[in-house]
Design a protein around this motif. Structure first.
Motif, PDB file in Angstrom:
ATOM      1  N   THR A  69       0.795  -1.231   0.000  1.00 44.55           N
ATOM      2  CA  THR A  69       0.000   0.000   0.000  1.00 44.55           C
ATOM      3  C   THR A  69       0.824   1.277   0.000  1.00 44.55           C
ATOM      4  N   GLY A  70       2.110   1.189   0.354  1.00 50.51           N
ATOM      5  CA  GLY A  70       2.918   2.390   0.494  1.00 50.51           C
ATOM      6  C   GLY A  70       2.817   3.005   1.865  1.00 50.51           C
ATOM      7  N   SER A  71       2.059   2.389   2.781  1.00 48.65           N
ATOM      8  CA  SER A  71       1.912   2.920   4.132  1.00 48.65           C
ATOM      9  C   SER A  71       1.960   1.771   5.136  1.00 48.65           C
ATOM     10  N   VAL A  72       2.689   1.997   6.233  1.00 48.19           N
ATOM     11  CA  VAL A  72       2.863   0.957   7.240  1.00 48.19           C
ATOM     12  C   VAL A  72       1.711   0.993   8.248  1.00 48.19           C
ATOM     13  N   ALA A  73       1.143  -0.167   8.560  1.00 46.51           N
ATOM     14  CA  ALA A  73       0.071  -0.269   9.540  1.00 46.51           C
ATOM     15  C   ALA A  73       0.646  -0.112  10.941  1.00 46.51           C
ATOM     16  N   LEU A  74       0.055   0.777  11.729  1.00 50.71           N
ATOM     17  CA  LEU A  74       0.464   1.001  13.116  1.00 50.71           C
ATOM     18  C   LEU A  74      -0.674   0.637  14.045  1.00 50.71           C
ATOM     19  N   GLU A  75      -0.333   0.037  15.167  1.00 51.55           N
ATOM     20  CA  GLU A  75      -1.341  -0.423  16.123  1.00 51.55           C
ATOM     21  C   GLU A  75      -2.243   0.732  16.558  1.00 51.55           C
ATOM     22  N   GLY A  76      -3.554   0.506  16.455  1.00 49.67           N
ATOM     23  CA  GLY A  76      -4.518   1.495  16.914  1.00 49.67           C
ATOM     24  C   GLY A  76      -4.721   2.672  15.989  1.00 49.67           C
ATOM     25  N   GLN A  77      -4.124   2.647  14.809  1.00 51.66           N
ATOM     26  CA  GLN A  77      -4.252   3.781  13.899  1.00 51.66           C
ATOM     27  C   GLN A  77      -4.760   3.331  12.539  1.00 51.66           C
ATOM     28  N   VAL A  78      -5.570   4.184  11.927  1.00 45.55           N
ATOM     29  CA  VAL A  78      -6.057   3.957  10.576  1.00 45.55           C
ATOM     30  C   VAL A  78      -5.830   5.250   9.805  1.00 45.55           C
ATOM     31  N   GLN A  79      -5.433   5.140   8.543  1.00 49.34           N
ATOM     32  CA  GLN A  79      -5.192   6.328   7.726  1.00 49.34           C
ATOM     33  C   GLN A  79      -6.511   7.015   7.414  1.00 49.34           C
ATOM     34  N   VAL A  80      -6.861   8.005   8.221  1.00 52.73           N
ATOM     35  CA  VAL A  80      -8.102   8.743   8.025  1.00 52.73           C
ATOM     36  C   VAL A  80      -7.810  10.223   8.188  1.00 52.73           C
ATOM     37  N   SER A  81      -8.258  11.027   7.254  1.00 51.23           N
ATOM     38  CA  SER A  81      -8.127  12.468   7.381  1.00 51.23           C
ATOM     39  C   SER A  81      -9.417  13.111   6.938  1.00 51.23           C
ATOM     40  N   GLY A  82      -9.672  14.330   7.417  1.00 46.78           N
ATOM     41  CA  GLY A  82     -10.921  14.986   7.072  1.00 46.78           C
ATOM     42  C   GLY A  82     -10.765  16.480   6.922  1.00 46.78           C
ATOM     43  N   GLY A 123       7.969   8.126   0.196  1.00 40.59           N
ATOM     44  CA  GLY A 123       9.178   7.527  -0.343  1.00 40.59           C
ATOM     45  C   GLY A 123       8.920   6.428  -1.345  1.00 40.59           C
ATOM     46  N   LYS A 124       7.800   5.716  -1.220  1.00 40.56           N
ATOM     47  CA  LYS A 124       7.519   4.644  -2.172  1.00 40.56           C
ATOM     48  C   LYS A 124       6.021   4.551  -2.418  1.00 40.56           C
ATOM     49  N   ILE A 125       5.502   5.568  -3.060  1.00 43.34           N
ATOM     50  CA  ILE A 125       4.075   5.607  -3.358  1.00 43.34           C
ATOM     51  C   ILE A 125       3.674   4.363  -4.141  1.00 43.34           C
ATOM     52  N   GLY A 126       2.618   3.713  -3.663  1.00 39.20           N
ATOM     53  CA  GLY A 126       2.086   2.564  -4.385  1.00 39.20           C
ATOM     54  C   GLY A 126       2.742   1.251  -4.047  1.00 39.20           C
ATOM     55  N   GLY A 127       3.739   1.250  -3.165  1.00 42.71           N
ATOM     56  CA  GLY A 127       4.379  -0.008  -2.784  1.00 42.71           C
ATOM     57  C   GLY A 127       5.259  -0.553  -3.899  1.00 42.71           C
ATOM     58  N   SER A 128       5.834  -1.724  -3.667  1.00 38.31           N
ATOM     59  CA  SER A 128       6.718  -2.327  -4.674  1.00 38.31           C
ATOM     60  C   SER A 128       5.887  -2.907  -5.809  1.00 38.31           C
ATOM     61  N   LEU A 129       6.478  -2.984  -6.987  1.00 38.32           N
ATOM     62  CA  LEU A 129       5.748  -3.446  -8.162  1.00 38.32           C
ATOM     63  C   LEU A 129       5.235  -4.860  -7.988  1.00 38.32           C
ATOM     64  N   SER A 130       6.079  -5.769  -7.531  1.00 35.79           N
ATOM     65  CA  SER A 130       5.705  -7.168  -7.505  1.00 35.79           C
ATOM     66  C   SER A 130       4.698  -7.486  -6.402  1.00 35.79           C
ATOM     67  N   ALA A 131       4.962  -7.026  -5.168  1.00 39.34           N
ATOM     68  CA  ALA A 131       4.064  -7.338  -4.053  1.00 39.34           C
ATOM     69  C   ALA A 131       2.689  -6.723  -4.269  1.00 39.34           C
ATOM     70  N   LYS A 132       2.656  -5.469  -4.705  1.00 38.18           N
ATOM     71  CA  LYS A 132       1.378  -4.811  -4.931  1.00 38.18           C
ATOM     72  C   LYS A 132       0.621  -5.472  -6.080  1.00 38.18           C
ATOM     73  N   ALA A 133       1.326  -5.743  -7.182  1.00 35.89           N
ATOM     74  CA  ALA A 133       0.675  -6.377  -8.332  1.00 35.89           C
ATOM     75  C   ALA A 133       0.131  -7.757  -7.967  1.00 35.89           C
ATOM     76  N   ALA A 134       0.894  -8.519  -7.175  1.00 30.82           N
ATOM     77  CA  ALA A 134       0.448  -9.847  -6.762  1.00 30.82           C
ATOM     78  C   ALA A 134      -0.814  -9.756  -5.921  1.00 30.82           C
ATOM     79  N   PHE A 135      -0.856  -8.766  -5.007  1.00 26.80           N
ATOM     80  CA  PHE A 135      -2.037  -8.591  -4.164  1.00 26.80           C
ATOM     81  C   PHE A 135      -3.236  -8.164  -5.000  1.00 26.80           C
ATOM     82  N   GLN A 136      -3.053  -7.209  -5.898  1.00 28.06           N
ATOM     83  CA  GLN A 136      -4.151  -6.733  -6.725  1.00 28.06           C
ATOM     84  C   GLN A 136      -4.736  -7.850  -7.582  1.00 28.06           C
ATOM     85  N   MET A 137      -3.891  -8.668  -8.148  1.00 26.97           N
ATOM     86  CA  MET A 137      -4.368  -9.771  -8.980  1.00 26.97           C
ATOM     87  C   MET A 137      -5.164 -10.775  -8.161  1.00 26.97           C
ATOM     88  N   ALA A 138      -4.656 -11.098  -6.966  1.00 33.94           N
ATOM     89  CA  ALA A 138      -5.355 -12.053  -6.110  1.00 33.94           C
ATOM     90  C   ALA A 138      -6.702 -11.495  -5.664  1.00 33.94           C
TER      91      ALA A 138
END
Length: 282
Positions: A127-140, A177-192
């Motif tokens: 995803t390009g963003s690291v999951a942190l305990e108790g936090q969700v990427q939300v802005s308003g 620093g890495k918008i969209g994540g790595s090519l292979s991991a992201k592509a593999a997830f999207q396909m699945a």
């Protein structure tokens, strides 16, 4: 098929609370009698990496670096034993509150925008963003707009989407620093994901709603929202036999709508006394 959303209003005295909730969560009540928004964010599991021989690796990096360097060298298998886990983020308060320090009712017309991102527990490789305990990427964001006219109206052309609700989906992921994540991991997830659920995975989503309501003298109007999320889990494997188990991706829900909240409360303490200018105020 998504559950029909139910709009719920609670009013007591000068307070008014408006929520847009999926039918499956709208009737939930907390122990203190308040309305519960639905399941909260579950704990984020730890991803574990294994070598070709099945032995645990000390770090995820060898597997992730291989996926990053070898396009098409990794595959993602979604855990098919369970449907995507649906949950709601904690309520996030937005800025631009309104405090009525006049002697007359004021009519407020505000648009509230909620942006929900995605995150994963493998260093942001998907995803390009690291999951942190108790936090969700939300802005308003809350628009400006107050008039002196009285009255209160809620316009709801589509009950399933909330008061004047709008929704747009964007395919790009967030990250530094890495918008969209790595090519292979992201592509593999999207396909699945597309193979399993027959639609494209959404990494980022924006929902909007507009409120038109009256604020009484001495009251404060505040805004907030709770984002509807879903969790996908599975295993990332390389074509060399390495694997990462318990891969977790939290992203905007494709089933539920987020909950928008607007509430009026009595302005705290002597707020209006501090803000009131000298002389008479209409």
């Amino acid at each position: 098929m998504s559950a029909p959303a139910v709009r719920t209003f609670l009013a007591a005295g000068s307070a008014c609370l408006a929520l847009v909730l999926p039918a499956s969560t709208a009737t939930a009540t907390a122990a203190d009698g308040s309305l519960a928004l639905g399941p909260a964010q579950p704990a984020i599991p730890t991803a574990r990496a294994y070598g070709k021989d099945g032995r645990p690796l000390k770090s995820l990096r060898p597997v992730l670096e291989y996926c990053r360097s070898k396009r098409g060298g990794c595959q993602f298998a979604i855990d098919k034993k369970a449907l995507p886990l649906q949950f709601f983020s904690a309520v996030k308060s937005f800025g631009n509150s309104v405090i009525n320090c006049t002697k007359s009712d004021i009519n407020v017309d505000r648009r509230v925008d909620l942006e929900t991102g995605s995150q994963d527990n493998i260093l942001g490789e998907i995803t390009g963003s690291v999951a942190l305990e108790g936090q969700v990427q939300v802005s308003g964001e809350v628009s400006a707009g107050v008039s002196g006219e009285g009255g209160i109206t809620f316009k709801t052309p589509n009950m399933k989407e909330g008061p004047m609700s709008e929704m747009t989906a964007k395919g790009g992921a967030q990250g530094s620093g890495k918008i969209g994540g790595s090519l292979s991991a992201k592509a593999a997830f999207q396909m699945a994901f597309k193979a399993q659920y027959q639609h494209v995975w959404t990494a980022k989503q924006t929902e909007s709603t507009t409120y038109r309501m009256t604020v009484k003298p001495g009251d404060a109007l505040v805004f907030g929202a709770s984002a509807a999320m879903q969790r996908i889990q599975g295993t990332l494997t390389t074509n060399q036999g390495q694997a990462v188990h318990n891969v977790t991706v939290d992203s905007p829900s494709t089933v539920n709508s987020s909950s928008f909240i607007a509430t009026t409360i009595t302005a705290p303490g002597n707020t209006c006394d501090r803000l009131r200018p000298s002389g008479s105020t209409p």
